[in-house]
Scaffold this motif. Structure first.
Motif, PDB file in Angstrom:
ATOM      1  N   ALA A 207       0.838  -1.201   0.000  1.00  0.00           N
ATOM      2  CA  ALA A 207       0.000   0.000   0.000  1.00  0.00           C
ATOM      3  C   ALA A 207       0.874   1.253   0.000  1.00  0.00           C
ATOM      4  O   ALA A 207       0.609   2.208  -0.744  1.00  0.00           O
ATOM      5  CB  ALA A 207      -0.922  -0.002   1.219  1.00  0.00           C
ATOM      6  N   GLU A 208       1.901   1.248   0.834  1.00  0.00           N
ATOM      7  CA  GLU A 208       2.797   2.409   0.907  1.00  0.00           C
ATOM      8  C   GLU A 208       3.453   2.674  -0.440  1.00  0.00           C
ATOM      9  O   GLU A 208       3.474   3.816  -0.924  1.00  0.00           O
ATOM     10  CB  GLU A 208       3.873   2.145   1.968  1.00  0.00           C
ATOM     11  N   ARG A 209       3.978   1.633  -1.080  1.00  0.00           N
ATOM     12  CA  ARG A 209       4.691   1.834  -2.347  1.00  0.00           C
ATOM     13  C   ARG A 209       3.748   2.270  -3.459  1.00  0.00           C
ATOM     14  O   ARG A 209       4.105   3.102  -4.301  1.00  0.00           O
ATOM     15  CB  ARG A 209       5.410   0.539  -2.735  1.00  0.00           C
ATOM     16  N   THR A 210       2.543   1.700  -3.486  1.00  0.00           N
ATOM     17  CA  THR A 210       1.586   2.110  -4.515  1.00  0.00           C
ATOM     18  C   THR A 210       1.198   3.569  -4.333  1.00  0.00           C
ATOM     19  O   THR A 210       1.142   4.337  -5.306  1.00  0.00           O
ATOM     20  CB  THR A 210       0.333   1.212  -4.462  1.00  0.00           C
ATOM     21  N   PHE A 211       0.940   3.973  -3.107  1.00  0.00           N
ATOM     22  CA  PHE A 211       0.595   5.369  -2.844  1.00  0.00           C
ATOM     23  C   PHE A 211       1.745   6.294  -3.246  1.00  0.00           C
ATOM     24  O   PHE A 211       1.527   7.326  -3.892  1.00  0.00           O
ATOM     25  CB  PHE A 211       0.270   5.566  -1.364  1.00  0.00           C
ATOM     26  N   GLN A 212       2.966   5.935  -2.876  1.00  0.00           N
ATOM     27  CA  GLN A 212       4.120   6.770  -3.224  1.00  0.00           C
ATOM     28  C   GLN A 212       4.267   6.910  -4.730  1.00  0.00           C
ATOM     29  O   GLN A 212       4.468   8.014  -5.253  1.00  0.00           O
ATOM     30  CB  GLN A 212       5.393   6.170  -2.616  1.00  0.00           C
ATOM     31  N   LEU A 213       4.161   5.794  -5.438  1.00  0.00           N
ATOM     32  CA  LEU A 213       4.343   5.827  -6.882  1.00  0.00           C
ATOM     33  C   LEU A 213       3.261   6.657  -7.564  1.00  0.00           C
ATOM     34  O   LEU A 213       3.551   7.500  -8.423  1.00  0.00           O
ATOM     35  CB  LEU A 213       4.343   4.393  -7.435  1.00  0.00           C
ATOM     36  N   LEU A 214       2.002   6.451  -7.167  1.00  0.00           N
ATOM     37  CA  LEU A 214       0.910   7.200  -7.791  1.00  0.00           C
ATOM     38  C   LEU A 214       0.983   8.680  -7.439  1.00  0.00           C
ATOM     39  O   LEU A 214       0.706   9.552  -8.275  1.00  0.00           O
ATOM     40  CB  LEU A 214      -0.440   6.612  -7.368  1.00  0.00           C
ATOM     41  N   GLN A 215       1.352   8.978  -6.198  1.00  0.00           N
ATOM     42  CA  GLN A 215       1.490  10.380  -5.802  1.00  0.00           C
ATOM     43  C   GLN A 215       2.600  11.063  -6.599  1.00  0.00           C
ATOM     44  O   GLN A 215       2.470  12.207  -7.035  1.00  0.00           O
ATOM     45  CB  GLN A 215       1.801  10.452  -4.301  1.00  0.00           C
ATOM     46  N   GLN A 216       3.702  10.344  -6.801  1.00  0.00           N
ATOM     47  CA  GLN A 216       4.829  10.910  -7.541  1.00  0.00           C
ATOM     48  C   GLN A 216       4.470  11.130  -9.011  1.00  0.00           C
ATOM     49  O   GLN A 216       4.759  12.177  -9.581  1.00  0.00           O
ATOM     50  CB  GLN A 216       6.040   9.979  -7.432  1.00  0.00           C
ATOM     51  N   VAL A 217       3.846  10.123  -9.640  1.00  0.00           N
ATOM     52  CA  VAL A 217       3.599  10.250 -11.071  1.00  0.00           C
ATOM     53  C   VAL A 217       2.502  11.275 -11.361  1.00  0.00           C
ATOM     54  O   VAL A 217       2.596  12.046 -12.324  1.00  0.00           O
ATOM     55  CB  VAL A 217       3.281   8.879 -11.711  1.00  0.00           C
ATOM     56  N   THR A 218       1.444  11.322 -10.549  1.00  0.00           N
ATOM     57  CA  THR A 218       0.422  12.343 -10.777  1.00  0.00           C
ATOM     58  C   THR A 218       0.979  13.741 -10.506  1.00  0.00           C
ATOM     59  O   THR A 218       0.506  14.724 -11.092  1.00  0.00           O
ATOM     60  CB  THR A 218      -0.813  12.096  -9.889  1.00  0.00           C
ATOM     61  N   GLY A 219       2.003  13.813  -9.668  1.00  0.00           N
ATOM     62  CA  GLY A 219       2.640  15.099  -9.387  1.00  0.00           C
ATOM     63  C   GLY A 219       3.453  15.660 -10.528  1.00  0.00           C
ATOM     64  O   GLY A 219       3.959  16.794 -10.446  1.00  0.00           O
ATOM     65  N   ARG A 220       3.607  14.894 -11.625  1.00  0.00           N
ATOM     66  CA  ARG A 220       4.300  15.440 -12.811  1.00  0.00           C
ATOM     67  C   ARG A 220       3.423  16.469 -13.517  1.00  0.00           C
ATOM     68  O   ARG A 220       3.934  17.269 -14.316  1.00  0.00           O
ATOM     69  CB  ARG A 220       4.633  14.340 -13.820  1.00  0.00           C
ATOM     70  N   ALA A 221       2.120  16.471 -13.284  1.00  0.00           N
ATOM     71  CA  ALA A 221       1.206  17.358 -14.012  1.00  0.00           C
ATOM     72  C   ALA A 221       1.167  18.737 -13.366  1.00  0.00           C
ATOM     73  O   ALA A 221       1.197  18.876 -12.147  1.00  0.00           O
ATOM     74  CB  ALA A 221      -0.197  16.758 -14.036  1.00  0.00           C
ATOM     75  N   GLY A 222       1.078  19.762 -14.222  1.00  0.00           N
ATOM     76  CA  GLY A 222       0.850  21.119 -13.737  1.00  0.00           C
ATOM     77  C   GLY A 222       2.030  21.768 -13.045  1.00  0.00           C
ATOM     78  O   GLY A 222       1.836  22.637 -12.192  1.00  0.00           O
ATOM     79  N   ARG A 223       3.252  21.405 -13.435  1.00  0.00           N
ATOM     80  CA  ARG A 223       4.429  22.005 -12.801  1.00  0.00           C
ATOM     81  C   ARG A 223       4.876  23.270 -13.521  1.00  0.00           C
ATOM     82  O   ARG A 223       5.795  23.963 -13.063  1.00  0.00           O
ATOM     83  CB  ARG A 223       5.575  20.988 -12.747  1.00  0.00           C
ATOM     84  N   GLY A 224       4.247  23.556 -14.669  1.00  0.00           N
ATOM     85  CA  GLY A 224       4.548  24.790 -15.386  1.00  0.00           C
ATOM     86  C   GLY A 224       3.551  25.882 -15.031  1.00  0.00           C
ATOM     87  O   GLY A 224       3.040  25.947 -13.907  1.00  0.00           O
ATOM     88  N   GLU A 225       3.245  26.727 -16.010  1.00  0.00           N
ATOM     89  CA  GLU A 225       2.347  27.857 -15.758  1.00  0.00           C
ATOM     90  C   GLU A 225       0.882  27.444 -15.723  1.00  0.00           C
ATOM     91  O   GLU A 225       0.066  28.101 -15.093  1.00  0.00           O
ATOM     92  CB  GLU A 225       2.562  28.927 -16.837  1.00  0.00           C
ATOM     93  N   LYS A 226       0.539  26.349 -16.412  1.00  0.00           N
ATOM     94  CA  LYS A 226      -0.861  25.926 -16.480  1.00  0.00           C
ATOM     95  C   LYS A 226      -1.162  24.893 -15.395  1.00  0.00           C
ATOM     96  O   LYS A 226      -0.299  24.099 -15.042  1.00  0.00           O
ATOM     97  CB  LYS A 226      -1.173  25.331 -17.856  1.00  0.00           C
ATOM     98  N   PRO A 227      -2.393  24.887 -14.874  1.00  0.00           N
ATOM     99  CA  PRO A 227      -2.756  23.881 -13.860  1.00  0.00           C
ATOM    100  C   PRO A 227      -2.807  22.494 -14.481  1.00  0.00           C
ATOM    101  O   PRO A 227      -3.003  22.328 -15.684  1.00  0.00           O
ATOM    102  CB  PRO A 227      -4.141  24.338 -13.392  1.00  0.00           C
ATOM    103  N   GLY A 228      -2.648  21.482 -13.630  1.00  0.00           N
ATOM    104  CA  GLY A 228      -2.638  20.107 -14.117  1.00  0.00           C
ATOM    105  C   GLY A 228      -3.767  19.292 -13.528  1.00  0.00           C
ATOM    106  O   GLY A 228      -4.423  19.682 -12.556  1.00  0.00           O
TER     107      GLY A 228
END
Length: 724
Positions: free
Chosen positions: A568-589
């Protein structure tokens, strides 16, 4: 009275051997020496020097080797690691003592060439091109001069032999230029500035005392790197050395560029991809204190730093920090140990800390700094689930209609979309529809993964490869082999059908071209040169894609049904990390997560953004089950060339367990991966209370257990991370 040196040999030996020190030779602990071992000569490290009247009966040390000596803290680390992991002390030493062969150690001098003013004896057109370039009198390397003139290297060599060019020996290039801590101080947000000041205050206090371990926790995009760069800068100002550990050093070109922007030069890098000669020079530079900052993989932890002043473990939660073969150690934990031995601060940085680190911070064993918001006030991505029970993909496809529509809208607006599937290759299983035959590795109990780009079936455990057959090898029928399930290659095929005119990049660690190709592809994504990215977990690790506004997770349920207590911990970490790639520029993700279990606690925590609740529930569950970090685990993996021998030894070992109060021994049970590289595997699991001396129990158990004979092997993994 003659001196006696106890020499530790970097082999699977647990004790140092005593040798006589010849008259006139002075040795100190840490010196690297050459000694006889049986009929041959080998290298070793002086562990202790004493005076003894019996020294004359010992074989003498042959000589001293010109290599950086091992410092007291580094030798203590070797001792500590061997005690903790139950590995032979010599095996632990082998990681800190890496001597290349003589060819690698021989320094090749650099040669610069310039025009001598003497005309050539044969003024051929090619030679005259070279001399025309060399007319400016500038010093150039031979290869550079040949390339600039558009001729072969032999033309330049001929002109040197003829005397028309003058060759001048140049000093070796430095392994790394000294970083300037004040080169370009990146403007920090108010939160980053406060975190940086707090971090520096904790790491470099005005008074003396024990150096701390500090958890630097910040949401994806909060600027943790810029914060710990300020601690690195302070370390350099004080004339000390810094080590930055990373889980995927071969893929960090973007990180190295950011370092160069901040410090004016790239740091020295240490990983398996650098050549032997450069490794030797880097070790020497680190030992001499000439290399100020090293960015490296887990093995960089054993470099002979002269004045280590800071260790940073980036993405500290990553499983890649655990070495699963040889000496089973976790680089994050050993970094904390080395920090204590060197009395230097250790910074553990992560957006999704491991449970162990989180508990240590909550119980004030570690200091804790939090960055709760993204840099520049940018919002975290909105995350929504696609319930695959209702929104099913079309037959034969794996991308649900809502995600297809979201990708189309994203690329039509000029932004990028990422489709994430943590499964390499084209399909995880190939079977015959006529007879049901499944293609399995001949060395391992794993299915062969189809790689359609390579036209091969590959084992991801041992690397065994066979060509994908045209006909079934079992029944001989044609056109009946079918792939089951998707890998990233199959998703790429589907995307090409759905979006035929769009630029697609597939990122997977086993694609042709290796690390260099991956660096180039990652840079192309960052530069906005593609529309759709399809990737495995390597895209989740710290990359900054400013044009990426949509992440689609194609199978969020992978891993949730595993028997691993950290699933559970690893799945949460991986999904949190990969979804966090969105919206790091000027536009929301935003992120869309395909799942059959939208109510699962991991998926629910991800959708709500309530990481605190997830950690609280996971920590409470671990504590109730007495699992790490509240209890302790150790795995014993018994393997042999045949199943019966492995099982019999495992059962005999279990009968000798005799567990005391606070210790539970489970097994032996056939490992989930029962056959790897031709060896059959059985596992025993030891579970103890936190207060139990686990290592002492394991040593006593192995002493009274059955002797290891024949091809049987018993591997010990204290604090296992993998349960396969």
């Amino acid at each position: 009275m003659p001196s006696v040196a106890d020499i530790l040999i970097p082999l699977a030996l647990d004790n140092a051997y005593s040798y006589a020190v010849p008259a006139g030779m002075i040795l100190a602990p840490g010196d690297v020496v050459q000694v006889p071992l049986g009929p041959r000569e080998t290298v070793g490290v002086v562990w202790q020097v004493t005076e003894s009247a019996g020294g004359s009966n010992l074989r003498p040390v042959t000589g001293r080797i010109e290599a950086p000596p091992l410092s007291d803290p580094l030798r203590e680390l070797v001792d500590w690691l061997a005690r903790y992991t139950l590995a032979p002390k010599g095996s632990a030493l082998a990681m800190a003592l890496r001597l290349p062969d003589e060819a690698a150690r021989t320094e090749t001098s650099r040669v610069g060439v310039r025009g001598s003013g003497k005309p050539p004896s044969r003024p051929t057109p090619a030679r005259m091109k070279v001399l025309a370039v060399a007319e400016d009198g500038a010093m150039r390397g031979k290869s550079a001069l040949a390339k600039e003139a558009g001729v072969s290297l032999s033309v330049v060599d001929g002109l040197i032999d003829d005397g028309a060019l003058e060759a001048v020996a140049l000093a070796p290039e430095p392994v790394a230029l000294p970083p300037d801590p004040d080169h370009e101080r990146v403007p920090l947000s108010e939160a980053q500035g406060e975190a940086a000041r707090h971090l520096i205050g904790l790491a470099f206090p005005s008074g003396s005392g024990k150096a701390p371990t500090i958890l630097l926790e910040g949401v994806t995009g909060s600027g943790k790197t810029e914060v710990y760069f300020e601690a690195v800068a302070e370390c350099v100002r004080r004339g000390r050395q810094a080590l930055i550990l990373m889980p995927e050093i071969a893929l960090t070109a973007q990180f190295l560029d950011r370092f160069a922007e901040r410090f004016g030069t790239r740091p020295a890098t240490w990983h398996s991809g650098i050549g032997a000669r450069r490794r030797e020079r880097l070790r020497a530079g680190v030992a001499a204190g000439e290399v100020a900052v090293v960015v490296g993989a887990r093995s960089a932890l054993f470099l002979p730093f002269r004045a280590l002043g800071l260790v940073v473990v980036d993405e500290e939660h990553e499983a890649a920090y655990k070495q699963e073969d040889g000496v089973h150690y976790h680089a994050r934990d050993m970094a904390v140990v080395r920090g204590k031995l060197e009395n230097c601060p250790v910074v553990l940085a992560s957006a999704t800390p491991s449970i162990e680190t989180k508990v240590n911070a909550e119980r004030h064993r570690y200091s804790h700094i939090v960055l709760p918001e993204r840099f520049g006030g940018r919002r975290l991505p909105d995350i929504h689930a696609i319930d695959m029970r209702r929104d099913k993909p079309e037959k034969g496809r794996f991308i649900a209609p809502p995600l297809v529509n979201a990708v189309r809208a994203t690329i039509e607006s000029g932004d990028q979309a990422l489709l994430f599937l943590n499964r390499r290759g084209y399909a995880p299983l190939t079977l015959c529809r006529a007879c049901g035959h499944r293609y399995q590795c001949r060395n391992c109990s794993t299915w062969l993964v189809e790689h359609r780009f390579r036209k091969a079936l590959v084992c991801h455990q041992c690397g065994y490869t066979e060509r994908r057959p045209e006909a079934c090898t079992e029944c001989g029928t044609f056109d009946n082999l079918t792939p089951c399930g998707p890998g990233v290659e199959r998703i790429a095929e589907e995307v090409a059908e759905l979006f035929p005119d769009k630029r697609v990049v597939v990122l997977s660690s086993d694609f042709p071209g290796g690390a260099e190709r991956l660096r180039a592809e990652l840079q192309s994504v960052a530069d906005g040169e593609c529309d759709i990215v399809i990737g495995t977990q390597l895209v989740a690790k710290g990359h900054n894609f400013p044009h990426l506004t949509l992440v689609g997770v194609l199978d969020a349920d992978i891993g949730l049904t595993s028997g691993d207590p950290r699933a559970a911990e690893r799945t949460f970490q991986l999904l949190q990390q990969v979804t966090g790639r969105a919206g790091r520029g000027e536009k929301p993700g935003r992120a869309l997560v395909q799942t059959y279990q939208p109510d699962h606690p991991v998926i629910a925590a991800l959708l709500s953004g309530d990481a605190t609740r997830f950690y609280e529930e996971e920590i409470a569950g671990r504590e109730a089950a007495n699992l790490p970090p509240f209890g302790r685990l150790a795995a014993l993996i018994v393997s042999a060339n045949d199943r019966e021998t492995a099982e019999a030894h495992g059962q005999a070992l279990a009968r000798a367990a005799d567990p005391p109060d606070g210790v539970m021994v489970l097994g032996p049970a056939e490992a989930p991966l029962a056959l790897i590289r031709g060896r059959y595997r059985f596992r025993l699991l030891v579970k103890t209370d936190r207060a139990v001396d686990l290592q002492s129990y394991l040593r006593d158990w192995l002493k009274r257990g059955p002797k290891v004979r024949g091809n049987v092997k018993v591997a010990i993994d204290v604090d296992p991370q993998s349960f396969l």
